[in-house]
Write a protein that holds these residues in place. Sequence first.
Motif, PDB file in Angstrom:
ATOM      1  N   LEU A 191      62.615 -79.381-107.671  1.00 31.24           N
ATOM      2  CA  LEU A 191      63.268 -79.892-106.462  1.00 31.24           C
ATOM      3  C   LEU A 191      64.351 -80.893-106.842  1.00 31.24           C
ATOM      4  N   ASP A 192      63.988 -81.757-107.801  1.00 36.03           N
ATOM      5  CA  ASP A 192      64.927 -82.783-108.242  1.00 36.03           C
ATOM      6  C   ASP A 192      66.176 -82.132-108.849  1.00 36.03           C
ATOM      7  N   LYS A 193      65.917 -81.087-109.644  1.00 35.75           N
ATOM      8  CA  LYS A 193      67.052 -80.395-110.283  1.00 35.75           C
ATOM      9  C   LYS A 193      67.949 -79.758-109.210  1.00 35.75           C
ATOM     10  N   ALA A 194      67.290 -79.195-108.195  1.00 32.88           N
ATOM     11  CA  ALA A 194      68.057 -78.548-107.122  1.00 32.88           C
ATOM     12  C   ALA A 194      68.907 -79.573-106.392  1.00 32.88           C
ATOM     13  N   ARG A 195      68.328 -80.742-106.160  1.00 33.73           N
ATOM     14  CA  ARG A 195      69.083 -81.793-105.444  1.00 33.73           C
ATOM     15  C   ARG A 195      70.259 -82.287-106.260  1.00 33.73           C
ATOM     16  N   LYS A 196      70.103 -82.213-107.588  1.00 30.86           N
ATOM     17  CA  LYS A 196      71.214 -82.674-108.447  1.00 30.86           C
ATOM     18  C   LYS A 196      72.264 -81.577-108.614  1.00 30.86           C
ATOM     19  N   GLY A 197      72.073 -80.502-107.883  1.00 35.66           N
ATOM     20  CA  GLY A 197      73.105 -79.464-107.860  1.00 35.66           C
ATOM     21  C   GLY A 197      72.852 -78.255-108.730  1.00 35.66           C
ATOM     22  N   ALA A 198      71.680 -78.192-109.387  1.00 37.34           N
ATOM     23  CA  ALA A 198      71.402 -77.014-110.225  1.00 37.34           C
ATOM     24  C   ALA A 198      71.182 -75.800-109.322  1.00 37.34           C
ATOM     25  N   THR A 199      71.696 -74.672-109.759  1.00 37.84           N
ATOM     26  CA  THR A 199      71.430 -73.453-108.978  1.00 37.84           C
ATOM     27  C   THR A 199      70.481 -72.558-109.757  1.00 37.84           C
ATOM     28  N   PHE A 200      69.510 -72.016-109.047  1.00 38.24           N
ATOM     29  CA  PHE A 200      68.524 -71.150-109.705  1.00 38.24           C
ATOM     30  C   PHE A 200      68.795 -69.709-109.316  1.00 38.24           C
ATOM     31  N   LYS A 201      68.611 -68.861-110.295  1.00 46.33           N
ATOM     32  CA  LYS A 201      68.798 -67.440-109.998  1.00 46.33           C
ATOM     33  C   LYS A 201      67.441 -66.789-109.826  1.00 46.33           C
ATOM     34  N   ILE A 202      67.332 -65.932-108.843  1.00 46.18           N
ATOM     35  CA  ILE A 202      66.120 -65.111-108.782  1.00 46.18           C
ATOM     36  C   ILE A 202      66.539 -63.655-108.783  1.00 46.18           C
ATOM     37  N   ARG A 203      65.669 -62.845-109.339  1.00 49.25           N
ATOM     38  CA  ARG A 203      66.081 -61.443-109.512  1.00 49.25           C
ATOM     39  C   ARG A 203      66.217 -60.755-108.150  1.00 49.25           C
ATOM     40  N   LYS A 204      67.024 -59.730-108.149  1.00 52.09           N
ATOM     41  CA  LYS A 204      67.320 -59.017-106.918  1.00 52.09           C
ATOM     42  C   LYS A 204      66.078 -58.256-106.441  1.00 52.09           C
ATOM     43  N   ILE A 205      65.894 -58.250-105.138  1.00 55.40           N
ATOM     44  CA  ILE A 205      64.751 -57.510-104.602  1.00 55.40           C
ATOM     45  C   ILE A 205      65.294 -56.308-103.836  1.00 55.40           C
ATOM     46  N   ALA A 206      64.949 -55.109-104.366  1.00 52.68           N
ATOM     47  CA  ALA A 206      65.618 -53.886-103.895  1.00 52.68           C
ATOM     48  C   ALA A 206      65.406 -53.636-102.401  1.00 52.68           C
ATOM     49  N   VAL A 265      52.736 -46.037 -98.411  1.00 52.38           N
ATOM     50  CA  VAL A 265      52.788 -44.588 -98.144  1.00 52.38           C
ATOM     51  C   VAL A 265      53.538 -44.251 -96.862  1.00 52.38           C
ATOM     52  N   SER A 266      53.592 -45.169 -95.918  1.00 55.44           N
ATOM     53  CA  SER A 266      54.180 -44.762 -94.634  1.00 55.44           C
ATOM     54  C   SER A 266      55.513 -45.430 -94.313  1.00 55.44           C
ATOM     55  N   CYS A 267      55.953 -46.363 -95.150  1.00 55.16           N
ATOM     56  CA  CYS A 267      57.243 -47.017 -94.872  1.00 55.16           C
ATOM     57  C   CYS A 267      58.267 -46.634 -95.940  1.00 55.16           C
ATOM     58  N   ASP A 268      59.527 -46.823 -95.621  1.00 58.03           N
ATOM     59  CA  ASP A 268      60.574 -46.456 -96.577  1.00 58.03           C
ATOM     60  C   ASP A 268      60.705 -47.482 -97.694  1.00 58.03           C
ATOM     61  N   TYR A 269      60.524 -48.754 -97.351  1.00 55.26           N
ATOM     62  CA  TYR A 269      60.561 -49.811 -98.364  1.00 55.26           C
ATOM     63  C   TYR A 269      59.453 -50.795 -98.075  1.00 55.26           C
ATOM     64  N   THR A 270      58.863 -51.319 -99.136  1.00 62.51           N
ATOM     65  CA  THR A 270      57.794 -52.292 -98.940  1.00 62.51           C
ATOM     66  C   THR A 270      57.996 -53.484 -99.868  1.00 62.51           C
ATOM     67  N   LEU A 271      57.959 -54.665 -99.298  1.00 69.85           N
ATOM     68  CA  LEU A 271      57.977 -55.881-100.108  1.00 69.85           C
ATOM     69  C   LEU A 271      56.523 -56.198-100.430  1.00 69.85           C
ATOM     70  N   ILE A 272      56.183 -56.157-101.708  1.00 61.54           N
ATOM     71  CA  ILE A 272      54.785 -56.281-102.118  1.00 61.54           C
ATOM     72  C   ILE A 272      54.435 -57.750-102.358  1.00 61.54           C
ATOM     73  N   GLY A 273      53.434 -58.234-101.654  1.00 62.67           N
ATOM     74  CA  GLY A 273      52.885 -59.575-101.881  1.00 62.67           C
ATOM     75  C   GLY A 273      53.945 -60.653-101.913  1.00 62.67           C
ATOM     76  N   GLU A 274      54.049 -61.284-103.084  1.00 67.35           N
ATOM     77  CA  GLU A 274      54.954 -62.430-103.189  1.00 67.35           C
ATOM     78  C   GLU A 274      56.423 -62.060-103.047  1.00 67.35           C
ATOM     79  N   GLU A 275      56.735 -60.778-103.144  1.00 68.82           N
ATOM     80  CA  GLU A 275      58.129 -60.354-102.922  1.00 68.82           C
ATOM     81  C   GLU A 275      58.588 -60.773-101.527  1.00 68.82           C
ATOM     82  N   LEU A 276      57.633 -60.834-100.609  1.00 70.00           N
ATOM     83  CA  LEU A 276      57.965 -61.246 -99.243  1.00 70.00           C
ATOM     84  C   LEU A 276      58.469 -62.692 -99.237  1.00 70.00           C
ATOM     85  N   TYR A 277      57.762 -63.568 -99.958  1.00 70.69           N
ATOM     86  CA  TYR A 277      58.211 -64.977-100.016  1.00 70.69           C
ATOM     87  C   TYR A 277      59.554 -65.059-100.746  1.00 70.69           C
TER      88      TYR A 277
END
Lengths: 269, 285, 257
Positions: A36-51, A205-217
Amino acid sequence: MIFNFLNLMFQIQIKEGTGPVFFVLVLFVAALFFFLDKARKGATFKIRKIAGLDAVNEAIGRATEMGKSILYTTGLETASHIATIASLTILSRVAKRAARYGTRLQVPSFDPIVMSLSQEIVRESYLEEGMVDSFKGDDIFYLTQEQFAYTAAVEGVLVREKPATVFLMGYFYAESLLLAETGNSIGAIQIAGTDAVTQLPFFIVSCDYTLIGEELYAASAYLSEDSNIISSLKAQDFGKALLWIFLLLGSIVTFAGSTKFLSLLGAST
Amino acid sequence: MNIWDKLSSIDRRWIFLAMAIFVSWPVLKPLGLPVTTTKEVESLYSFIEEIEDKKPIILALDYGPSTAPELTPMAKAVMRHAVSKGIPVVGVSLAPDAPGVANDIWKWAEEELGAIPGEDIAYLGYKAGTTNVILQMGQGISKAFPKDYYGNNTDDLEIMEGFESLKDASLVLGLEATAIMDLWIQYAGDQMGVPVAGGMTAVSAPEAYVFYQSGQIVGLMGGMKGGAEYELLVGAPGNAVQGMDAQSLGHIVIIVFIIFGNLGFFLGKKGQDVSRLKSLRGDQK
Amino acid sequence: MILNLIAPLGTTEGLGIWIAAFLTLCIFSFLYKDNPFYKFAEHLFVGVSSGYYISIYYWNTLKPNMIDELVKGFKALGQGNTQKAFGLDESGAVMAEPHLRMLIPLMLGIFILLIFISRKNAWLSRISFAWYIGVASGIAIPTAMSTRVLLQAQGSIRDFCSYNSDCATSAGLDPQVATTALWINAFLLLIGTLSALAYFFFSLPSKGALKVMNKVGIYFLMISFGASFGYTVMARISLLIGRLQFLFYEWLGITIS
């Protein structure tokens, strides 16, 4: 030496047997503050793309082209549930797009507080897009808090309104397959996301795309573009990495015949 | 449209009809297929079998009518076992739609098992607040439930003698359709040290296996099959055992249609649609 | 199989069975297609359940926990017993019954309702939510950490010591049950846990070794989802069996010989 340090830390007794939990929580909270401190000091974090997220825009576009509506459900949990909070963040993004394209968005709600939050979020999104006149409060409505009555009612809406796109984001129970199956039967593009482990198979099985577990967060953090939320995701990753190393080392040490790791975890040794 | 495409686009109503026929048939005319018992259910049975000091079992009936066909046979079979061994059973509910179902089970226990209310069995009713209720029960049962479901003072019931708090229970058996099982394990089991077991709907059972594997619960019954196994262990086959034939035929119908669907999907035109294939495999990255 | 009479319509129980059977058939009719009978049952279900929940919450929560306590508190206040009114005994110790102390949660509840009533004062709801989330997290996080993380981690690695009898004995395992199958299970469990955990690392791009692990992780996840799916098929058929047993045995009165 590291082992002795760990052993010492795990023996801190706030209340009998709570040492390991205390130690892990302190470590995690420290990581959280660090990021959090790093973010406040302007650091940007990358997270991988979620298809699955790329499909969100595509699905909204499809509803617009077909002149049909979008149905969005935030699941069957209350506003304090993490999956519901993540779902509301995604709803905000979906509502913005829907407002921009003039596509009708319906949000049937299970919980009255979640309903009022959804109304606020959607109204806000319409306002940001300068389309507040098109906002219809009645499209974000409360149904009931009885699980299968809610399911029957949403199924009714699906069959009668035949939305082109269905979002099932949040926490779900046994109704997940019933909802997704009905959505599938009307030919809607369905994008689901849940951290309810037992319900994931049905969405997959029934949806076109599914965000699994923590992918939702992660998806909600990604969409929110809020560095505070993204830094908490970083802290979670740190916790997971630590657990990963601990499990691997623990298995090797235990396989070698030592119960040290088991006792660190408060085992019956 | 070739035969494979036809296979993958069978009108779903034919599937419903096939299911209705194959499930109704054994309900009307049982086939007597064998039912085997599993170690998860056997360990719950042995645990109850070995309770010696007549400390009460807490039967948490946290489900409503919608999941009763799966969970009520478990409740009845366990009550039969406990009552036959003279172990008191105290029922509580943390789900609002449970009391109607629980009341039926309690009346059944009085009539069928000859259990004496207030002495052998007691049902304390529903209370809102899940976690708080479990924590309150740890401080005192009557603190959480001052009166039972039928309006009697909880402390006045004979069954409550020496049964001050949740910690005095010999076992908490959660019959669950939702995530309440987690709370029993967390607070009653891991925090208060009371042995916990689960009777779960088949939808929720897979999640509970991890707790059985780690030794956090002493036994697990999953779905109607779990109930049928317990009915067999106590030697009183009931609705769950009767339903097992229908269950087996239903599974065969589903397996056949899954094979049809997959053959149709992979050998027909839909199988060429790579993006859909990828999403179905969950291979989204 | 013996065919008796259909449930008698004349008794209360019989009438209940008839209504339940009719509504079951109404809902089943959706399997053919949407129709007025299904719509009727659906709307009735939504309405009845909402009413049921309101009455349950009133009689089980609001009345005993709030209204009755406030009535008792104000009565004591009317009698001039201020200590009792606020749930304190003669020595000033806190009693289990809160009486007028319930005014604090009542106030917090009203703050939440302000979201619906007054946009200007809606900010007050944050106090209630902060209190609620603070207490709930304080209770839930340490126990969840213990139950869901530490004890589960222990369960994942415990079986590895089953080949060493001293280790097994002190870990509470039976050294006699050390079998190849158990060891393979423990190994698979470890691989599955590590690879599935790696699948949920969002900070690192899915490349190299992590990509391989992600791939293995997703296969483990899919296998577990398959098992879970099988269980749900069983659950759904169980519910169908339950309804059919009701229709055949209780409504139509069929008895199996």
